[in-house]
Design an enzyme around this catalytic site. Structure first.
Site, PDB file in Angstrom:
ATOM      1  N   TYR A  98       9.909  12.615  -4.597  1.00 39.89           N
ATOM      2  CA  TYR A  98       9.732  11.801  -5.794  1.00 39.89           C
ATOM      3  C   TYR A  98       8.635  12.411  -6.680  1.00 39.89           C
ATOM      4  CZ  TYR A  98       8.386   7.883  -8.781  1.00 39.89           C
ATOM      5  OH  TYR A  98       8.088   7.097  -9.854  1.00 39.89           O
ATOM      6  N   ASP A 152       8.818   1.481  -1.297  1.00 35.60           N
ATOM      7  CA  ASP A 152       8.300   2.665  -1.981  1.00 35.60           C
ATOM      8  C   ASP A 152       6.818   2.885  -1.701  1.00 35.60           C
ATOM      9  OD1 ASP A 152      10.635   3.489  -3.225  1.00 35.60           O
ATOM     10  OD2 ASP A 152      10.240   2.374  -5.070  1.00 35.60           O
ATOM     11  N   SER A 183     -22.553  -6.546  -5.383  1.00 37.72           N
ATOM     12  CA  SER A 183     -21.578  -7.575  -5.027  1.00 37.72           C
ATOM     13  C   SER A 183     -21.887  -8.195  -3.668  1.00 37.72           C
ATOM     14  CB  SER A 183     -20.177  -6.956  -4.992  1.00 37.72           C
ATOM     15  OG  SER A 183     -19.265  -7.824  -4.364  1.00 37.72           O
ATOM     16  N   SER A 184     -21.636  -9.484  -3.557  1.00 38.15           N
ATOM     17  CA  SER A 184     -21.844 -10.158  -2.274  1.00 38.15           C
ATOM     18  C   SER A 184     -20.884  -9.636  -1.202  1.00 38.15           C
ATOM     19  CB  SER A 184     -21.684 -11.673  -2.435  1.00 38.15           C
ATOM     20  OG  SER A 184     -20.413 -11.982  -2.982  1.00 38.15           O
ATOM     21  N   ASP A 185     -19.809  -8.943  -1.625  1.00 32.81           N
ATOM     22  CA  ASP A 185     -18.839  -8.385  -0.674  1.00 32.81           C
ATOM     23  C   ASP A 185     -19.170  -6.950  -0.260  1.00 32.81           C
ATOM     24  OD1 ASP A 185     -17.042 -10.615  -0.487  1.00 32.81           O
ATOM     25  OD2 ASP A 185     -16.362 -10.140  -2.514  1.00 32.81           O
TER      26      ASP A 185
END
Length: 232
Positions: free
Chosen positions: A229, A122, A76-78
């Site tokens: 949670y 959250d 990827s270019s990123d």
């Protein structure tokens, strides 16, 4: 597929396929990577390959200098943005860049996403941060590395583990997590938060920020030592 980094490439591949499945990008937009911190390498989506033609064999493994160590395609270019984030944000093992509609729209406006409600709280206890717009001199340099530096600068004074997402001004969202699966989860959460915030502001442009007591309650009941949670 054979190779030294089979499992790492599979993790990056599965995360990559989640991007279009969750409606976070179309065609070749966006990318995902998975990081092996012990070996100092990451697997990332190849540049310009459509998701519907992507295979595990296409995933490219690079080291922290950006050198390809396994794979036949260009990464990827990123990639260098991902490298900066892995180098600077300890504890993360996956990075995702998307072009999801609502999050990208907030980024194009150069505006943090306000924490209006408990769904946002959250997942993080602050507004989704937005970087500064990149300067012309930075654009002329190593653009992808500079993007990573922008994100790191934006996180001075805040925890990338507590806030696993960011908007890059004028561009779009990045998200990360302890692994590639969690990174794409956070990217999907970011898009939902962005959509809810847009609708809230459309209904009431003067909608107030969620009170800090509610922010803290919702964030810490899911995160930290006292969280209750979910299932143990």
């Amino acid at each position: 597929m054979s190779g030294t980094y089979r499992e790492l490439r599979e993790r990056a591949f599965v995360a990559s396929l989640e991007i279009p499945r969750r409606g976070l990008a179309i065609y070749t937009f966006g990318n995902a990577s998975a990081f092996d911190r012990d070996r100092g390498v990451l697997a990332i989506k190849p540049s310009g390959v459509p998701y519907d033609r992507l295979s595990v064999d296409d995933m490219v493994v690079v080291d922290l200098e950006g050198r390809v160590v396994e794979g036949d395609l260009r990464p990827s270019s990123d990639t260098r943005t991902h490298i900066v984030l892995y180098a600077k944000f300890r504890g993360i093992g996956g990075v995702v860049h998307t072009r999801s509609t609502y999050a990208t729209s907030w980024a194009q406006a150069g505006t943090p996403i306000p924490i209006y409600g408990t769904t946002h709280a959250d997942h993080l206890a602050e507004d989704v941060p937005c970087t500064e717009l990149m300067s012309a001199s930075a654009v002329k340099g190593d653009y992808e590395t500079e993007t990573g530096k922008q994100i790191v600068e934006c996180f001075r004074g805040r925890s990338p583990l507590h806030t696993p997402m960011v908007l890059v001004a004028g561009r779009g969202p990045f998200a990360w997590g302890e692994d590639a699966e969690k990174a794409v989860y956070n990217a999907a959460v970011l898009e939902e938060i962005a959509r809810m915030a847009f609708i809230t502001r459309t209904i009431d442009p003067g909608a107030p920020r969620l009170p800090d007591a509610l922010v803290r309650k919702h964030f810490y009941r899911k995160h930290g030592r006292g969280a209750y949670y979910g299932q143990k």
